[in-house]
Design an enzyme around this catalytic site. Structure first.
Site, mmCIF file in Angstrom:
data_model
loop_
_atom_site.group_PDB
_atom_site.id
_atom_site.type_symbol
_atom_site.label_atom_id
_atom_site.label_comp_id
_atom_site.label_asym_id
_atom_site.label_seq_id
_atom_site.Cartn_x
_atom_site.Cartn_y
_atom_site.Cartn_z
ATOM 1 C CE LYS A 89 -0.048 -4.573 0.843
ATOM 2 N NZ LYS A 89 1.326 -4.703 1.375
ATOM 3 C CB ALA A 147 -4.212 -5.029 -7.977
ATOM 4 C CE1 TYR A 192 -2.164 -1.497 0.962
ATOM 5 C CE2 TYR A 192 -4.134 -2.838 1.212
ATOM 6 C CZ TYR A 192 -2.911 -2.403 1.692
ATOM 7 O OH TYR A 192 -2.444 -2.882 2.893
#
Length: 263
Positions: free
Chosen positions: A161, A159, A157
């Site tokens: 974002k 990564a 997650y």
């Protein structure tokens, strides 16, 4: 003197909000409509999108609902045929798989990346060219505090974002001279369907609240102001930015703080 009172006025503009069926997307759609925009409320859950559009219409705003699945290029293309080129594009949906990184399966990795990163890419790839051709537009996509601060169990997650931020910055650099602004919003902890797992655990809920400077979670409507700001002329010189709305989460390191004299 400049007409400062009109800086947030969105009258006559059209906005497409992807993820408008719930949470931050719903609040953002309502806020944009309240400032005068005609809002296309898009969501993978068509009934939820209709609910948001209905609520906006009942409040005197202008809104239409449509189904849009960011995981499907044909779905995004179908939405574009109906919407055309909006003045404002807001993209909020994300998913998370909370597991240690070394326990993540290929399928779980692909599922998170396909929606959070590639889904955002599909949407901006579809709508940004029309904005560039017209010479104006504001693109707003959602990142997270996890783009800069990590937590065990949220590696993939985080990564996606961080990747979203860099992708948007590249687009901002590519389209700036053509009048298109591109920005990311990084929320902290917000009471949405995405965080329901944490919210339902009193221990987690309290620990997250204590990590913020404001000692509480955010409500979805508290993100709406930043959406309106980035959509409006009030942010006419803002592009390529990552705007934190995190209650001070990233300002403090979270370690023990010795007691200070009362103020």
């Amino acid at each position: 003197m400049h007409d400062y009172r009109s800086m947030f006025d969105l009258t006559g503009r059209e906005a497409l909000v992807v993820g408008a069926g719930s949470g931050i997307g719903r609040a953002g759609a309502e806020a944009l409509a309240a400032f005068g925009a005609r809002v296309f409320c898009a969501d993978v859950d068509a009934e939820a999108a209709r609910g948001t559009a209905r609520e906006i219409s009942e409040a005197g705003g202008r809104a239409e609902a449509l189904e849009l699945d960011m995981r499907s290029t044909p779905s995004v293309e179908a939405a574009a045929e109906r919407v055309g080129t909006p003045d404002v594009l807001v993209c909020t949906p994300s998913i998370n798989v909370r597991k240690p990184l070394l326990k993540i399966t290929d399928e779980e990795f692909d599922r998170v990346v396909d929606l959070n990163l590639k889904g955002t890419f599909r949407v901006i790839r579809q709508f940004a060219p029309g904005m560039a051709e017209r010479g104006s537009g504001s693109i707003i996509a959602f990142s997270s505090i996890r783009a800069q601060t990590v937590e065990p169990g949220q590696g993939v997650y985080a990564a996606t974002k961080a990747g979203t931020v860099q992708m948007l910055r590249a687009l901002a650099a590519e389209l700036g001279e053509r009048g298109v602004r591109v920005n990311a919003i990084a929320p902290g902890i917000v009471e949405t369907p995405l965080t329901a797992q944490i919210k339902d655990s009193p221990e987690w809920y309290d620990a997250y609240a204590r990590k913020t400077a404001l000692a509480r979670w955010a409500k979805p409507h508290e993100l709406a102001g930043m959406i309106v700001y980035l959509a409006s002329d009030a942010s006419s010189y803002v592009t390529g930015a990552l705007m934190f709305v995190d209650g001070g989460w990233t300002a403090a390191d979270g370690r023990f703080v010795p007691p200070l004299p009362a103020i």
